[in-house]
Every structure is written in structure tokens, then in C-alpha cells.
Design a protein around this motif. Structure first.
Motif, PDB file in Angstrom:
ATOM      1  N   GLY A  22      15.335 -27.746 -48.973  1.00  0.00           N
ATOM      2  CA  GLY A  22      14.643 -27.770 -47.690  1.00  0.00           C
ATOM      3  C   GLY A  22      13.649 -28.911 -47.677  1.00  0.00           C
ATOM      4  O   GLY A  22      13.460 -29.618 -48.666  1.00  0.00           O
ATOM      5  N   THR A  23      12.993 -29.058 -46.557  1.00  0.00           N
ATOM      6  CA  THR A  23      12.016 -30.127 -46.411  1.00  0.00           C
ATOM      7  C   THR A  23      10.628 -29.645 -46.815  1.00  0.00           C
ATOM      8  O   THR A  23      10.339 -28.440 -46.782  1.00  0.00           O
ATOM      9  CB  THR A  23      11.959 -30.639 -44.961  1.00  0.00           C
ATOM     10  OG1 THR A  23      11.478 -29.565 -44.130  1.00  0.00           O
ATOM     11  CG2 THR A  23      13.326 -31.105 -44.478  1.00  0.00           C
ATOM     12  N   LEU A  24       9.773 -30.570 -47.178  1.00  0.00           N
ATOM     13  CA  LEU A  24       8.391 -30.239 -47.494  1.00  0.00           C
ATOM     14  C   LEU A  24       7.714 -29.611 -46.281  1.00  0.00           C
ATOM     15  O   LEU A  24       6.947 -28.654 -46.411  1.00  0.00           O
ATOM     16  CB  LEU A  24       7.648 -31.499 -47.942  1.00  0.00           C
ATOM     17  CG  LEU A  24       6.192 -31.330 -48.330  1.00  0.00           C
ATOM     18  CD1 LEU A  24       6.042 -30.337 -49.472  1.00  0.00           C
ATOM     19  CD2 LEU A  24       5.593 -32.669 -48.708  1.00  0.00           C
ATOM     20  N   THR A  25       8.025 -30.119 -45.110  1.00  0.00           N
ATOM     21  CA  THR A  25       7.461 -29.580 -43.873  1.00  0.00           C
ATOM     22  C   THR A  25       7.826 -28.109 -43.711  1.00  0.00           C
ATOM     23  O   THR A  25       6.964 -27.280 -43.400  1.00  0.00           O
ATOM     24  CB  THR A  25       7.969 -30.381 -42.655  1.00  0.00           C
ATOM     25  OG1 THR A  25       7.658 -31.750 -42.851  1.00  0.00           O
ATOM     26  CG2 THR A  25       7.336 -29.910 -41.370  1.00  0.00           C
ATOM     27  N   ALA A  26       9.089 -27.776 -43.924  1.00  0.00           N
ATOM     28  CA  ALA A  26       9.535 -26.386 -43.778  1.00  0.00           C
ATOM     29  C   ALA A  26       8.875 -25.487 -44.821  1.00  0.00           C
ATOM     30  O   ALA A  26       8.468 -24.360 -44.519  1.00  0.00           O
ATOM     31  CB  ALA A  26      11.055 -26.309 -43.883  1.00  0.00           C
TER      32      ALA A  26
END
Length: 81
Positions: A22-26
Motif C-alpha cells: 500500500g501507499t504511505l498515505t493510505a
């Protein structure tokens, strides 16, 4: 010891955990939703909750947007150690 800083890590933290894709943002958004009022950062006696961290991250992102950064833009931040 190859990495002397490891001695300062809390004993009960499992540092070898798998990180889900996943993304760091998520990951940040999920942590903020789950732990909003818990400390996210504790540095030099100053604590910031996940909710406060989320607000600061969103404020920084808005600042970058106002400067012209958009999707796909690369932004570098230089901070002292």
C-alpha cells in the motif's frame, strides 16, 4: 553490535513485522483513523497525536499544492537530524 541504536529500541516492539502493500498515505490515514487520540510522535517531551499529525500532513500538502505541486510532482524536504 552492528547497529548500536538498536539498544535504545523498546523491548516489546516487533521490528521484523511484514509491511502490508500500500501507499504511505493510505497507511497514515488508517493509523490516524484507528489511533486518532493516541501519541504518534513523542520527541523531546512534546507529544503529537495521530489526529494532530494528520492535520499537519494535510496542511503541508496544501502548502505544496499552492506552490504548484500536483499529482506526479516530486518534492524534497531537507530537515536537520
Amino acid at each position: 553490535m552492528t547497529h548500536p541504536w538498536l539498544r535504545r529500541y523498546p523491548a516489546k516492539v516487533a521490528w521484523g513485522q511484514d509491511i502490508p502493500p500500500g501507499t504511505l498515505t493510505a497507511m497514515l490515514e488508517a493509523a490516524c483513523a484507528a489511533f486518532a487520540h493516541r501519541p504518534a510522535l513523542d520527541f523531546l517531551g512534546r507529544r503529537i497525536t495521530y489526529a494532530q499529525l494528520r492535520a499537519r500532513v494535510h496542511a503541508a500538502a496544501e502548502g505544496f499544492r499552492r506552490l504548484g505541486a500536483g499529482p506526479g510532482a516530486r518534492v524534497a524536504i531537507c530537515l536537520p537530524n
